[in-house]
Design a protein around this motif. Sequence first.
Motif, PDB file in Angstrom:
ATOM      1  N   TYR A  33       0.825  -1.208   0.000  1.00 42.45           N
ATOM      2  CA  TYR A  33       0.000   0.000   0.000  1.00 42.45           C
ATOM      3  C   TYR A  33       0.863   1.263   0.000  1.00 42.45           C
ATOM      4  O   TYR A  33       0.647   2.171  -0.804  1.00 42.45           O
ATOM      5  CB  TYR A  33      -0.934  -0.021   1.217  1.00 42.45           C
ATOM      6  N   ASN A  34       1.836   1.342   0.897  1.00 35.55           N
ATOM      7  CA  ASN A  34       2.667   2.544   0.996  1.00 35.55           C
ATOM      8  C   ASN A  34       3.441   2.807  -0.290  1.00 35.55           C
ATOM      9  O   ASN A  34       3.632   3.958  -0.685  1.00 35.55           O
ATOM     10  CB  ASN A  34       3.617   2.457   2.188  1.00 35.55           C
ATOM     11  N   ARG A  73       3.186   6.258  -2.617  1.00 34.74           N
ATOM     12  CA  ARG A  73       4.355   7.024  -3.085  1.00 34.74           C
ATOM     13  C   ARG A  73       4.344   7.142  -4.602  1.00 34.74           C
ATOM     14  O   ARG A  73       4.640   8.196  -5.162  1.00 34.74           O
ATOM     15  CB  ARG A  73       5.654   6.365  -2.606  1.00 34.74           C
TER      16      ARG A  73
END
Length: 104
Positions: free
Chosen positions: A47-48, A52
């Motif tokens: 997810y992160n 980004r």
Amino acid sequence: MTVKYTIECEGSEILVREVDSSNYQLCIRASSNPLSKGNILETYSEYNRAIRAADHFCQSYAQAKEHGFYLQETFLVKPDKEPIPVAAILNEEMKREQVDALFV
């Protein structure tokens, strides 16, 4: 599929959709058509990382438009230039100067 993240970008919306617990799709859709699923640009397992990439793509897309490029499927195109794959910009997380160099 659930939209987990959305940002406005150059008349479009950049979305991160959760397909399942280990797949997140980075998509773009026209702001004028909010019911659209959008075009999938890339898929990520974290997810992160997808978040980004969404932010990075928005910045890169703005730069591309400044130089006369537009998005056609999964490429940034301009009549007198070679098409630039969006995945190359996203996967390498190029710095602003590197991305800008692609558009001159």
